[in-house]
Design a protein around this motif. Sequence first.
Motif, PDB file in Angstrom:
ATOM      1  N   VAL A 113       0.812  -1.210   0.000  1.00 50.71           N
ATOM      2  CA  VAL A 113       0.000   0.000   0.000  1.00 50.71           C
ATOM      3  C   VAL A 113       0.849   1.266   0.000  1.00 50.71           C
ATOM      4  O   VAL A 113       0.370   2.342  -0.371  1.00 50.71           O
ATOM      5  CB  VAL A 113      -0.960  -0.010   1.221  1.00 50.71           C
ATOM      6  N   ASP A 114       2.121   1.162   0.368  1.00 49.94           N
ATOM      7  CA  ASP A 114       2.987   2.331   0.428  1.00 49.94           C
ATOM      8  C   ASP A 114       3.619   2.693  -0.918  1.00 49.94           C
ATOM      9  O   ASP A 114       4.219   3.758  -1.052  1.00 49.94           O
ATOM     10  CB  ASP A 114       4.104   2.117   1.464  1.00 49.94           C
ATOM     11  N   TRP A 115       3.502   1.806  -1.892  1.00 53.03           N
ATOM     12  CA  TRP A 115       4.083   2.110  -3.199  1.00 53.03           C
ATOM     13  C   TRP A 115       3.279   3.190  -3.914  1.00 53.03           C
ATOM     14  O   TRP A 115       2.049   3.231  -3.823  1.00 53.03           O
ATOM     15  CB  TRP A 115       4.093   0.872  -4.075  1.00 53.03           C
ATOM     16  N   GLU A 116       3.983   4.032  -4.659  1.00 49.18           N
ATOM     17  CA  GLU A 116       3.295   4.986  -5.518  1.00 49.18           C
ATOM     18  C   GLU A 116       2.688   4.254  -6.709  1.00 49.18           C
ATOM     19  O   GLU A 116       3.134   3.172  -7.090  1.00 49.18           O
ATOM     20  CB  GLU A 116       4.268   6.048  -6.036  1.00 49.18           C
ATOM     21  N   ILE A 117       1.667   4.863  -7.297  1.00 51.03           N
ATOM     22  CA  ILE A 117       1.085   4.308  -8.526  1.00 51.03           C
ATOM     23  C   ILE A 117       1.823   4.959  -9.683  1.00 51.03           C
ATOM     24  O   ILE A 117       1.447   6.038 -10.166  1.00 51.03           O
ATOM     25  CB  ILE A 117      -0.419   4.606  -8.623  1.00 51.03           C
ATOM     26  N   ASN A 160       3.859 -10.522   1.569  1.00 54.22           N
ATOM     27  CA  ASN A 160       2.945 -10.891   2.648  1.00 54.22           C
ATOM     28  C   ASN A 160       3.203 -10.151   3.959  1.00 54.22           C
ATOM     29  O   ASN A 160       2.412 -10.267   4.900  1.00 54.22           O
ATOM     30  CB  ASN A 160       3.021 -12.404   2.891  1.00 54.22           C
ATOM     31  N   ASP A 161       4.293  -9.410   4.029  1.00 50.10           N
ATOM     32  CA  ASP A 161       4.568  -8.615   5.224  1.00 50.10           C
ATOM     33  C   ASP A 161       4.019  -7.198   5.120  1.00 50.10           C
ATOM     34  O   ASP A 161       4.211  -6.380   6.030  1.00 50.10           O
ATOM     35  CB  ASP A 161       6.085  -8.542   5.472  1.00 50.10           C
ATOM     36  N   SER A 162       3.335  -6.881   4.019  1.00 47.03           N
ATOM     37  CA  SER A 162       2.793  -5.535   3.812  1.00 47.03           C
ATOM     38  C   SER A 162       1.318  -5.611   3.447  1.00 47.03           C
ATOM     39  O   SER A 162       0.866  -6.564   2.805  1.00 47.03           O
ATOM     40  CB  SER A 162       3.551  -4.817   2.679  1.00 47.03           C
ATOM     41  N   ASP A 163       0.561  -4.601   3.848  1.00 46.85           N
ATOM     42  CA  ASP A 163      -0.823  -4.499   3.403  1.00 46.85           C
ATOM     43  C   ASP A 163      -0.857  -4.256   1.900  1.00 46.85           C
ATOM     44  O   ASP A 163       0.013  -3.570   1.344  1.00 46.85           O
ATOM     45  CB  ASP A 163      -1.538  -3.336   4.107  1.00 46.85           C
ATOM     46  N   GLY A 164      -1.851  -4.832   1.238  1.00 50.38           N
ATOM     47  CA  GLY A 164      -2.046  -4.605  -0.183  1.00 50.38           C
ATOM     48  C   GLY A 164      -3.129  -3.558  -0.409  1.00 50.38           C
ATOM     49  O   GLY A 164      -3.783  -3.092   0.528  1.00 50.38           O
TER      50      GLY A 164
END
Length: 234
Positions: free
Chosen positions: A30-34, A110-114
Amino acid sequence: MKIKNFTDLIKELEPLKKNNDLIFRGQSNVDWEIIPKSGRNGFSEKYTKTLPERQIFNSWKRYAKSHLSKHPETEWDWLAIAQHHGLATRLLDWSKNPLVAAFFACIENNDSDGVIYYYKLTDVLEFDERTTSPFDFKGFNIFFPSGLVSRIINQRGLFTITDKPTVGLEKQLKGELKKIIISKEAKENIIMSLDFYGINKLSLYNDIDSLSEYLNDYVANNHSNNLNQLITEE
């Protein structure tokens, strides 16, 4: 509210099904930019006047011709094929199917929210693909590719393109872009449920490498869904 299981996800998507003009994109962090690959760190800062993005694409196209039985008719379809074979381009993958987006939101990290992003198609600009280059196109737009690549069809795929590939779509589209956050703890449950409903590596990629990966995952993760029929067929 974070999505905690497949049932939560379906409840969240249910009110959206009346909107036929929505497109969806899943990202496993969820922290990645689009942002398209050519605009990300490691690529964008490497492009210069002597090494432009277009030149790299033209080199790819020149060598790729020997690997294709049918050649695209436009530069846009060439770029779509390059995108799906891993070249860093200014295209960004989306789907008309929210469950496809859910797969990509959950299949890794799997360690990050999607997150599933969705966007309502409005004011799509008409342009002539034969006379307009994707590298000369100005602004933001949607590109619907032809069916030269089965993977695009399987994923109900389409692309967004922008002349500012280094600027995230959150900034460009502002409040028009919506999102559904998926808890990292829910990813495994959602992937198994998607598999039951036929959304998996095998159905989305539909090539022999994905078949191998799919069966390897079955062995490694002890899945039991509808794969039993596949592995017992003769």
